[in-house]
Write an enzyme that holds these catalytic residues in place. Sequence first.
Site, mmCIF file in Angstrom:
data_model
loop_
_atom_site.group_PDB
_atom_site.id
_atom_site.type_symbol
_atom_site.label_atom_id
_atom_site.label_comp_id
_atom_site.label_asym_id
_atom_site.label_seq_id
_atom_site.Cartn_x
_atom_site.Cartn_y
_atom_site.Cartn_z
ATOM 1 N N SER A 65 13.808 -18.812 25.014
ATOM 2 C CA SER A 65 15.188 -18.291 25.058
ATOM 3 C C SER A 65 15.336 -17.016 24.229
ATOM 4 O O SER A 65 16.106 -16.113 24.594
ATOM 5 C CB SER A 65 16.169 -19.356 24.563
ATOM 6 O OG SER A 65 15.827 -19.744 23.251
ATOM 7 N N GLY A 71 10.829 -11.834 17.460
ATOM 8 C CA GLY A 71 11.564 -11.797 16.192
ATOM 9 C C GLY A 71 11.920 -10.372 15.813
ATOM 10 O O GLY A 71 11.986 -9.476 16.668
ATOM 11 N N ASN A 104 7.446 -15.354 24.234
ATOM 12 C CA ASN A 104 7.663 -15.983 22.927
ATOM 13 C C ASN A 104 7.512 -17.492 23.024
ATOM 14 O O ASN A 104 7.754 -18.094 24.070
ATOM 15 C CB ASN A 104 9.064 -15.637 22.414
ATOM 16 C CG ASN A 104 9.211 -15.922 20.938
ATOM 17 O OD1 ASN A 104 8.317 -15.632 20.155
ATOM 18 N ND2 ASN A 104 10.329 -16.517 20.553
ATOM 19 N N ARG A 105 7.091 -18.110 21.901
ATOM 20 C CA ARG A 105 6.981 -19.570 21.816
ATOM 21 C C ARG A 105 8.313 -20.202 22.201
ATOM 22 O O ARG A 105 8.381 -21.121 23.002
ATOM 23 C CB ARG A 105 6.581 -19.932 20.377
ATOM 24 C CG ARG A 105 6.229 -21.345 20.133
ATOM 25 C CD ARG A 105 5.667 -21.513 18.748
ATOM 26 N NE ARG A 105 6.571 -21.024 17.703
ATOM 27 C CZ ARG A 105 6.290 -20.997 16.406
ATOM 28 N NH1 ARG A 105 5.123 -21.439 15.978
ATOM 29 N NH2 ARG A 105 7.163 -20.549 15.534
ATOM 30 N N LYS A 131 14.781 -6.415 5.268
ATOM 31 C CA LYS A 131 15.127 -5.357 6.230
ATOM 32 C C LYS A 131 16.530 -5.524 6.836
ATOM 33 O O LYS A 131 17.179 -4.533 7.161
ATOM 34 C CB LYS A 131 14.067 -5.257 7.338
ATOM 35 C CG LYS A 131 12.733 -4.714 6.814
ATOM 36 C CD LYS A 131 11.738 -4.499 7.929
ATOM 37 C CE LYS A 131 10.371 -4.164 7.358
ATOM 38 N NZ LYS A 131 9.373 -3.902 8.401
ATOM 39 N N LEU A 143 0.829 -1.214 0.000
ATOM 40 C CA LEU A 143 0.000 0.000 0.000
ATOM 41 C C LEU A 143 0.860 1.260 0.000
ATOM 42 O O LEU A 143 0.344 2.377 -0.080
ATOM 43 C CB LEU A 143 -0.910 -0.007 1.236
ATOM 44 C CG LEU A 143 -1.973 -1.107 1.286
ATOM 45 C CD1 LEU A 143 -2.618 -1.168 2.672
ATOM 46 C CD2 LEU A 143 -3.031 -0.887 0.218
ATOM 47 N N SER A 144 2.186 1.091 0.098
ATOM 48 C CA SER A 144 3.077 2.249 0.243
ATOM 49 C C SER A 144 2.957 3.260 -0.902
ATOM 50 O O SER A 144 2.928 4.469 -0.628
ATOM 51 C CB SER A 144 4.526 1.786 0.397
ATOM 52 O OG SER A 144 4.660 1.103 1.623
HETATM 53 P P1 ATR Z 1 9.289 -10.994 12.183
HETATM 54 O O1 ATR Z 1 10.407 -10.301 11.498
HETATM 55 O O2 ATR Z 1 7.928 -10.794 11.569
HETATM 56 O O3 ATR Z 1 9.275 -10.747 13.660
HETATM 57 P P2 ATR Z 1 10.489 -13.542 12.695
HETATM 58 O O4 ATR Z 1 11.768 -12.874 13.064
HETATM 59 O O5 ATR Z 1 10.528 -14.781 11.850
HETATM 60 O O6 ATR Z 1 9.533 -12.545 11.920
HETATM 61 O O7 ATR Z 1 9.686 -13.841 14.033
HETATM 62 C C1 ATR Z 1 8.427 -14.427 14.038
HETATM 63 C C2 ATR Z 1 7.906 -14.463 15.479
HETATM 64 O O8 ATR Z 1 6.576 -14.989 15.494
HETATM 65 C C3 ATR Z 1 8.730 -15.338 16.394
HETATM 66 O O9 ATR Z 1 8.711 -14.756 17.684
HETATM 67 C C4 ATR Z 1 7.948 -16.668 16.365
HETATM 68 O O10 ATR Z 1 8.149 -17.483 17.511
HETATM 69 P P3 ATR Z 1 9.461 -18.445 17.560
HETATM 70 O O11 ATR Z 1 10.615 -17.561 17.898
HETATM 71 O O12 ATR Z 1 9.153 -19.412 18.653
HETATM 72 O O13 ATR Z 1 9.563 -19.088 16.207
HETATM 73 C C5 ATR Z 1 6.534 -16.127 16.362
HETATM 74 N N1 ATR Z 1 5.524 -17.074 15.832
HETATM 75 C C6 ATR Z 1 5.340 -17.444 14.546
HETATM 76 N N2 ATR Z 1 4.291 -18.279 14.445
HETATM 77 C C7 ATR Z 1 3.789 -18.457 15.697
HETATM 78 C C8 ATR Z 1 2.695 -19.202 16.244
HETATM 79 N N3 ATR Z 1 1.897 -19.943 15.476
HETATM 80 N N4 ATR Z 1 2.485 -19.112 17.582
HETATM 81 C C9 ATR Z 1 3.283 -18.367 18.365
HETATM 82 N N5 ATR Z 1 4.336 -17.641 17.906
HETATM 83 C C10 ATR Z 1 4.588 -17.683 16.584
#
Ligand code: ATR
Length: 269
Positions: free
Chosen positions: A153, A127, A149-150, A64, A14-15
């Site tokens: 760590s 992330g 976070n999932r 990025k 959309l930019s």
């Molecule tokens: P972005 O640049 O969009 O942050 P990323 O660096 O790949 O993308 O990070 C994605 C984030 O979404 C991570 O924190 C990921 O958790 P993990 O570090 O455990 O992989 C989280 N994520 C993605 N799908 C998920 C889901 N179904 N439930 C919970 N967390 C999810």
Amino acid sequence: MKLAVFGNPIEHSLSPSIHTLFAQQTGVQIEYNKILAPVNAFAETTQDFIAQGGKGFNITVPFKVDAFNLATKHSINAQTAGAVNTIKVDGNTLIGENTDGIGLLNDLTKNLGIDLQNKIVLILGAGGATRGILLPLLQQRPAQVMIANRTASKATQLAKDFESYGETCGFGLEKIKDGPVDIIINATSASLEKQMPNITAGVANNAICYDLMYGKQTPFMDWAQNNNASMVVDGLGMLVEQAASAFEFWTGKQPKTQTVIEAIRALND
Ligand code: ATR
């Protein structure tokens, strides 16, 4: 002024619409194009654009971090985010900026009237998106920013990386308790896969719930609505606000965003 956005995919960006509206409003002449960069040729594609007179560009998924590496000078926001979404061409210098965090902050404070000072903020995800918003959020002096976070760590590491900027802590999603939390920000990429992070429903009670994703009713927004959130918001305002900061960085003109948010929402519905 020759401007562009690079990404892959880029078709649905959309930019160009947002920046065209800013240009009309401020009376700046711009040409703003979408450019699809091959995944392994981001730098080459941007060099071609600069050689043709490009003066500035935005960078979206998945480039990025490549843009951070391409930039020869970095703002503090870019530095702490480790990622760049805006580059200004200044002679031979490529100045890297990251306007995502400030975009979120302007949407929260200016558009939604939310004061973050002394608030308890919970961010889901650890992330790149979370890294990009942490510094501007912490600069508002919230009581605490919790990162869940999932993969626990990654949350503890991120909390440690930013502890000098404010009160941070990190843990796994399963450790989230039933509040009280003032603001929950979904910075996971789960919405892209139409999923909702697996967390306790009680934490949404009376909380402002903000999804960085925009334009669609995401599973996180459904979850928030079903669990008594006080406000449920998508990231369209953030998208327009990060663009406004980029536009000002390139042109020195600060566009008004309210009418542009409304126009882009209508376009995207
Ligand atoms: P972005 O640049 O969009 O942050 P990323 O660096 O790949 O993308 O990070 C994605 C984030 O979404 C991570 O924190 C990921 O958790 P993990 O570090 O455990 O992989 C989280 N994520 C993605 N799908 C998920 C889901 N179904 N439930 C919970 N967390 C999810």
